[in-house]
Design an enzyme around this catalytic site. Structure first.
Site, mmCIF file in Angstrom:
data_model
loop_
_atom_site.group_PDB
_atom_site.id
_atom_site.type_symbol
_atom_site.label_atom_id
_atom_site.label_comp_id
_atom_site.label_asym_id
_atom_site.label_seq_id
_atom_site.Cartn_x
_atom_site.Cartn_y
_atom_site.Cartn_z
ATOM 1 N N ASP A 35 0.936 -1.163 0.144
ATOM 2 C CA ASP A 35 -0.121 -0.061 0.175
ATOM 3 C C ASP A 35 0.807 1.361 -0.056
ATOM 4 O O ASP A 35 1.627 1.490 0.932
ATOM 5 C CB ASP A 35 -0.854 0.028 1.255
ATOM 6 C CG ASP A 35 -1.693 1.246 1.303
ATOM 7 O OD1 ASP A 35 -2.801 1.096 2.144
ATOM 8 O OD2 ASP A 35 -1.420 2.287 0.635
ATOM 9 N N ILE A 36 0.770 2.059 -0.925
ATOM 10 C CA ILE A 36 1.810 3.257 -1.113
ATOM 11 C C ILE A 36 1.608 4.177 -0.135
ATOM 12 O O ILE A 36 2.488 4.953 0.396
ATOM 13 C CB ILE A 36 1.505 3.786 -2.658
ATOM 14 C CG1 ILE A 36 2.691 4.738 -3.006
ATOM 15 C CG2 ILE A 36 0.227 4.768 -2.552
ATOM 16 C CD1 ILE A 36 2.893 5.180 -4.460
ATOM 17 N N GLY A 61 -9.914 4.214 -5.214
ATOM 18 C CA GLY A 61 -8.435 3.822 -5.702
ATOM 19 C C GLY A 61 -7.339 4.317 -4.905
ATOM 20 O O GLY A 61 -7.439 4.645 -3.602
ATOM 21 N N VAL A 62 -6.152 4.371 -5.546
ATOM 22 C CA VAL A 62 -4.973 4.936 -4.842
ATOM 23 C C VAL A 62 -5.288 6.296 -4.369
ATOM 24 O O VAL A 62 -4.682 7.058 -3.331
ATOM 25 C CB VAL A 62 -3.609 4.707 -5.424
ATOM 26 C CG1 VAL A 62 -3.832 5.682 -6.932
ATOM 27 C CG2 VAL A 62 -2.492 4.776 -4.693
ATOM 28 N N ASP A 63 -5.912 7.100 -5.087
ATOM 29 C CA ASP A 63 -6.518 8.570 -5.064
ATOM 30 C C ASP A 63 -6.912 8.801 -3.864
ATOM 31 O O ASP A 63 -6.635 9.356 -2.773
ATOM 32 C CB ASP A 63 -7.207 9.100 -6.031
ATOM 33 C CG ASP A 63 -7.404 10.512 -6.201
ATOM 34 O OD1 ASP A 63 -8.306 10.902 -7.089
ATOM 35 O OD2 ASP A 63 -6.546 11.205 -5.570
ATOM 36 N N THR A 173 -4.297 1.905 -14.222
ATOM 37 C CA THR A 173 -4.493 0.563 -14.399
ATOM 38 C C THR A 173 -5.770 -0.087 -13.697
ATOM 39 O O THR A 173 -6.139 -1.192 -13.697
ATOM 40 C CB THR A 173 -3.454 -0.505 -14.219
ATOM 41 O OG1 THR A 173 -3.043 -0.220 -12.757
ATOM 42 C CG2 THR A 173 -2.065 0.064 -15.021
ATOM 43 N N GLY A 174 -6.228 0.857 -12.973
ATOM 44 C CA GLY A 174 -7.584 0.375 -12.047
ATOM 45 C C GLY A 174 -8.692 1.154 -12.704
ATOM 46 O O GLY A 174 -9.345 0.486 -13.643
HETATM 47 N N1 APR Z 1 -1.513 1.610 -2.808
HETATM 48 C C1 APR Z 1 -0.826 1.096 -4.340
HETATM 49 N N2 APR Z 1 -1.587 0.767 -5.427
HETATM 50 C C2 APR Z 1 -2.935 0.914 -5.229
HETATM 51 C C3 APR Z 1 -3.566 1.438 -3.873
HETATM 52 C C4 APR Z 1 -2.752 1.619 -2.747
HETATM 53 N N3 APR Z 1 -3.326 2.101 -1.508
HETATM 54 N N4 APR Z 1 -5.013 1.449 -4.021
HETATM 55 C C5 APR Z 1 -5.046 1.085 -5.418
HETATM 56 N N5 APR Z 1 -4.153 0.757 -6.119
HETATM 57 C C6 APR Z 1 -3.709 0.434 -7.293
HETATM 58 C C7 APR Z 1 -4.779 -0.223 -8.004
HETATM 59 O O1 APR Z 1 -4.794 -1.526 -7.934
HETATM 60 C C8 APR Z 1 -4.389 -0.273 -9.521
HETATM 61 O O2 APR Z 1 -3.430 -1.159 -9.865
HETATM 62 O O3 APR Z 1 -3.387 1.605 -8.075
HETATM 63 C C9 APR Z 1 -3.650 1.209 -9.546
HETATM 64 C C10 APR Z 1 -4.595 2.373 -10.171
HETATM 65 O O4 APR Z 1 -5.887 2.205 -9.865
HETATM 66 P P1 APR Z 1 -6.655 3.448 -9.525
HETATM 67 O O5 APR Z 1 -6.372 3.757 -8.216
HETATM 68 O O6 APR Z 1 -8.173 2.879 -9.741
HETATM 69 O O7 APR Z 1 -6.348 4.714 -10.581
HETATM 70 P P2 APR Z 1 -6.519 4.904 -12.042
HETATM 71 O O8 APR Z 1 -6.746 3.458 -12.727
HETATM 72 O O9 APR Z 1 -5.454 5.724 -12.518
HETATM 73 O O10 APR Z 1 -8.140 5.466 -12.158
HETATM 74 C C11 APR Z 1 -8.059 6.885 -11.621
HETATM 75 O O11 APR Z 1 -9.696 6.445 -10.174
HETATM 76 O O12 APR Z 1 -9.617 6.522 -8.039
HETATM 77 C C12 APR Z 1 -9.944 7.309 -8.888
HETATM 78 O O13 APR Z 1 -9.772 9.391 -8.390
HETATM 79 C C13 APR Z 1 -9.405 8.551 -9.181
HETATM 80 O O14 APR Z 1 -10.562 9.116 -11.043
HETATM 81 C C14 APR Z 1 -9.491 8.562 -10.702
HETATM 82 C C15 APR Z 1 -9.462 7.198 -11.233
#
Ligand code: APR
Length: 234
Positions: A35-36, A61-63, A173-174
């Site tokens: 987890d970042i 997600g990570v955001d 990638t999410g």
């Molecule tokens: N730590 C590390 N990696 C993570 C974490 C975490 N805590 N949470 C999720 N991830 C990974 C996901 O598994 C994926 O591989 O981060 C990667 C990116 O996924 P998302 O967070 O869904 O981001 P993205 O695909 O770029 O989509 C961005 O999603 O969360 C919303 O506000 C964000 O609208 C934006 C969109």
């Protein structure tokens, strides 16, 4: 999980300086699963990258995880930034993450897949969860160039802020559904290229949320001699 470090043959003076530089660049790249927002402080990570959306006001997600860990001050600060277009990046303080030694968050907005250059019909035919056709040659879709721009933007911020160790999630990638193997090659290819030219950051760690996601990075790195040279179909 650390990558097997590529070690130039000790004492092999015939190896060119370029070979050593290449090896050094790969040796400065790591892949770990975690987890970042809760990395081991002993890693010495002083900046993390956020996969944000154009509002910069948080999401899932990570955001969402980064905003939760950094606290409401981050959202308040980002309200003053006026958002961020896809493919670009903006740096902010780390707020609540500073207690882990993190000084900066580099928010970048990755592209959504499928790429806009697919026809309307093709995109309309996409059903949620359907396999995504990523047969296009690597680097030859609009989405590829936007994702590459995200990485180059955060490396520029790392240089600007003299970052020692940068941690990056798998951008796009999410929720944004960018094909993971393709994204891993773009991420590694541009990290490798940056580190060939720059001393800063000294280290880059790709933080994957699962072993499977990390495997895509390991595969991209271990097969780099094929796809990076030929730039063929992936
Ligand atoms: N730590 C590390 N990696 C993570 C974490 C975490 N805590 N949470 C999720 N991830 C990974 C996901 O598994 C994926 O591989 O981060 C990667 C990116 O996924 P998302 O967070 O869904 O981001 P993205 O695909 O770029 O989509 C961005 O999603 O969360 C919303 O506000 C964000 O609208 C934006 C969109």
């Amino acid at each position: 999980m650390e990558l097997p470090q590529f070690n130039p043959t000790p004492g092999n003076d015939s190896a060119s300086a370029a070979d050593h530089q290449l090896n050094d660049s790969v040796a400065r790249i790591r892949v770990l699963v975690g987890d970042i927002t809760s990395l081991d402080p002993s890693l010495g990570i002083d900046a993390i990258v956020n996969a944000a959306n154009e509002s910069l006001l948080g999401g899932g997600g990570v955001d969402g995880a980064i905003h939760r860990a950094a606290g409401l001050e981050l959202r308040k600060h980002n309200q003053t930034l006026g958002g961020c277009p896809t493919g670009l990046a903006k740096g902010t303080p780390a707020f609540g993450l500073e207690k882990q030694g993190i000084q900066h968050i580099f928010h970048t907005v990755g592209p959504i897949w499928p790429p806009e250059d697919q026809s309307e019909q093709e995109q309309a035919a996409m059903v949620p969860g359907a396999p995504i056709d990523d047969s296009a040659k690597l680097g030859y879709t609009y989405a590829d160039t936007l994702l590459a721009s995200c990485y180059m933007q955060v490396f520029a911020l790392a240089v600007q802020h003299n970052i020692e160790h940068l941690a990056i999630p798998a951008i796009s990638t999410g929720v944004y559904r960018f094909p993971k193997p393709r994204a891993a090659r773009i991420a590694f290819g541009h990290a490798h290229g940056h580190l060939l030219r720059a001393e800063i950051p000294n280290k880059i760690t790709f933080v994957c949320f699962s072993e499977q996601d990390a495997a895509y990075y390991h595969d991209a790195i271990n097969t780099r001699g094929q796809w990076m040279v030929s730039r063929g179909r992936i």
